[in-house]
Design an enzyme around this catalytic site. Structure first.
Site, PDB file in Angstrom:
ATOM      1  CG  HIS A 136      -4.070  -6.913   5.545  1.00 41.18           C
ATOM      2  ND1 HIS A 136      -4.066  -5.546   5.668  1.00 41.18           N
ATOM      3  CD2 HIS A 136      -2.775  -7.268   5.383  1.00 41.18           C
ATOM      4  CE1 HIS A 136      -2.820  -5.090   5.582  1.00 41.18           C
ATOM      5  NE2 HIS A 136      -2.007  -6.123   5.408  1.00 41.18           N
ATOM      6  CG  ASP A 213      -7.706  -7.853   0.663  1.00 43.26           C
ATOM      7  OD1 ASP A 213      -6.906  -7.882  -0.284  1.00 43.26           O
ATOM      8  OD2 ASP A 213      -7.361  -7.678   1.851  1.00 43.26           O
ATOM      9  CD  GLN A 216      -0.671 -11.786   0.037  1.00 38.28           C
ATOM     10  OE1 GLN A 216       0.048 -12.420  -0.732  1.00 38.28           O
ATOM     11  NE2 GLN A 216      -0.218 -10.773   0.751  1.00 38.28           N
ATOM     12  CE  LYS A 239       0.356  -6.980  -0.602  1.00 46.94           C
ATOM     13  NZ  LYS A 239       1.148  -7.260   0.587  1.00 46.94           N
ATOM     14  CB  CYS A 377      -1.260  -6.054   8.561  1.00 46.11           C
ATOM     15  SG  CYS A 377       0.128  -4.928   8.534  1.00 46.11           S
TER      16      CYS A 377
HETATM   17  N1  PMP Z   1      -4.866  -7.309   2.109  1.00 45.78           N
HETATM   18  C1  PMP Z   1      -4.042  -8.344   2.164  1.00 45.78           C
HETATM   19  C2  PMP Z   1      -4.609  -9.738   2.223  1.00 45.78           C
HETATM   20  C3  PMP Z   1      -2.662  -8.136   2.150  1.00 45.78           C
HETATM   21  O1  PMP Z   1      -1.826  -9.187   2.207  1.00 45.78           O
HETATM   22  C4  PMP Z   1      -2.170  -6.817   2.078  1.00 45.78           C
HETATM   23  C5  PMP Z   1      -0.678  -6.540   2.099  1.00 45.78           C
HETATM   24  N2  PMP Z   1       0.025  -7.218   3.100  1.00 45.78           N
HETATM   25  C6  PMP Z   1      -3.080  -5.767   2.009  1.00 45.78           C
HETATM   26  C7  PMP Z   1      -4.424  -6.047   2.026  1.00 45.78           C
HETATM   27  C8  PMP Z   1      -2.628  -4.346   1.910  1.00 45.78           C
HETATM   28  O2  PMP Z   1      -1.972  -4.118   0.719  1.00 45.78           O
HETATM   29  P1  PMP Z   1      -1.185  -2.749   0.465  1.00 45.78           P
HETATM   30  O3  PMP Z   1      -0.282  -2.560   1.646  1.00 45.78           O
HETATM   31  O4  PMP Z   1      -0.440  -2.989  -0.793  1.00 45.78           O
HETATM   32  O5  PMP Z   1      -2.204  -1.667   0.349  1.00 45.78           O
END
Ligand code: PMP
Length: 420
Positions: A136, A213, A216, A239, A377
């Site tokens: 991401h 990270d 998910q 999430k 993203c």
């Molecule tokens: N890493 C991953 C794998 C994600 O799916 C996301 C959210 N789409 C993020 C990081 C970023 O999370 P946040 O926007 O809650 O900071």
């Protein structure tokens, strides 16, 4: 079912009672464009159970005050609840020590904190940070920023056509110069579940630290940071059926203790003079300013709720949905799944070669079905598979097979509207 009964059911491997679970989520019981809402955008954010909403309401209404600083009764109560939430997070990821839990805004802030503070202090010119091609943007850009600042070099381990990390390439790229490895536990664009334990072994053999990270994975799988062996783990509250604006960074205590502050302000200091300041021990050192008090308490309520159901039961439920969806989507003419990794969880990305994913998303929305369409993203993933975007259905503990049937019916409609 009471929380205790739910725990027993989960421990016995009982199936999750999805109809009961759905009753806990008010947002699910509404119509969208005259159709019952089918919410399949859980990888972007998940809805909140009643108990989380009530906890937030109660704390703002009755138990609200600033934490840590007050000598009065309300402040003591708020501090107790805030710190109790920290303990719930610790237990949730089996961290050894409560002081290793730093409350942040979310995964993005957690990774920025590690990159700026840890990366900024250990990286030297020529050192390497190793990430993967499926990250991401939140696990790419902070590393680019710190590499630019320090003269370190960003390396990227490739993925294969199915979305698996190419382990041999990862091993080749991980070497003596690698100081930091940053990988996603579960890809939000492909659904790939990475072999984190194995990656940690490889990285540690070269003396590199591993940042995971968990945005998910944390809502979908039991996470045990000690079993994973990693050094940093990040995830977001929103999430995980909790509030927005709250998230978690877990880091080994000895690392946190050696790290410089990320932001300066109230609460993070030991002493301040105009000549210079000294820092509070972690986690306070990394929680400058008034924190998201009720966010942390709400996240604690979400964790209690999930543990009442059991992460194993949730993982099994979502796995069954994923298998069902994968089979059903294969029947839709012209639909291609992007991401067929050996180990997957939680979500499925797909494209029609002749229909833009935004059109797919818009037509599905008219059927009441919420999916995400875009680059998620993860632009490098889109580049890797030569697609501008994908549509993505992502599951939660409250989704049902009937909802996947509605998705598939919607996709047949999309197909027929565009011919063939
Ligand atoms: N890493 C991953 C794998 C994600 O799916 C996301 C959210 N789409 C993020 C990081 C970023 O999370 P946040 O926007 O809650 O900071």
């Amino acid at each position: 079912m009471s929380t205790a009964e739910r725990s027993v059911a989960a421990a016995m491997g009982a199936a999750l009672d999805v109809e009961r679970v759905r009753r806990d989520f008010p947002a699910l019981h509404q119509e969208v464009r005259g159709r019952p809402l089918v919410y399949l955008d859980n990888a972007a954010t998940a809805h909140k159970p009643q108990v989380v909403l009530e906890t937030i309401q109660r704390y703002y209404a009755m138990d609200y005050s600033n934490v840590h600083r007050g000598v009065h009764w309300l402040s003591e109560r708020a501090t107790e609840a805030y710190e109790a939430a920290r303990e719930k997070v610790r237990a949730f990821i089996n961290a050894p020590d409560r002081r290793e839990i730093v409350f942040v805004r979310g995964t993005t802030e957690a990774i920025n904190l590690v990159a700026a503070s840890y990366g900024g202090s250990v990286l030297k010119p020529g050192d390497e940070v190793l990430i993967t091609e499926m990250e991401h943007h939140s696990n790419i850009v902070p590393w680019q920023l710190v590499c630019e600042r320090t003269g370190a070099v960003l390396r990227v381990a490739p993925i294969d056509d199915d979305g698996n990390l190419v382990l041999e390439a990862f091993e080749r790229l991980c070497g003596e110069r690698t100081r930091i490895v940053a990988v996603t536990h579960l890809s939000n664009a492909l659904g790939t579940l990475n072999p984190v334990r194995r990656l940690v072994e490889i990285a540690h053999a070269h003396g590199a630290r591993v940042v995971v990270d968990g945005a998910q994975a944390a809502p979908r799988l039991p996470v045990d940071v000690q079993a994973l062996g990693c050094d940093f783990y990040a995830f977001s509250g929103h999430k995980l059926y909790g509030p927005t604006g709250i998230g978690v960074l877990w880091a080994r205590r000895e690392l946190l203790e050696a790290m410089p502050p990320y932001q300066g302000g109230g609460e993070m200091i030991r002493q301040v003079t105009f000549e210079g300041s000294t820092w509070a021990p972690p986690p306070a050192r990394f929680e400058a300013g008034t924190p998201h008090i009720v966010g942390a308490i709400g996240l604690g309520a979400a964790i209690d709720y999930l543990q009442g159901i059991g992460l194993e039961a949730i993982a099994r439920h979502e796995h069954a949905l994923l298998e069902y969806a994968t089979e059903a989507l294969a029947e839709v003419p012209g639909l291609r799944i992007v991401g067929n990794a050996r180990e997957r969880a939680g979500l499925v990305s797909f494209v029609f070669d002749d229909i833009h994913p935004h059109d797919v998303g818009t037509i599905l929305d008219h059927e009441g079905v919420a999916v995400r369409a875009g680059h998620h993203c993860a632009m490098p993933v889109m580049q890797r598979y030569c697609v501008p975007a994908t549509a993505r259905a992502s599951f939660a503990l409250y989704n049902t097979r009937e909802e996947i049937d509605a998705l598939v019916a919607g996709l047949h409609k999309v197909r027929s509207m565009f011919g063939r």
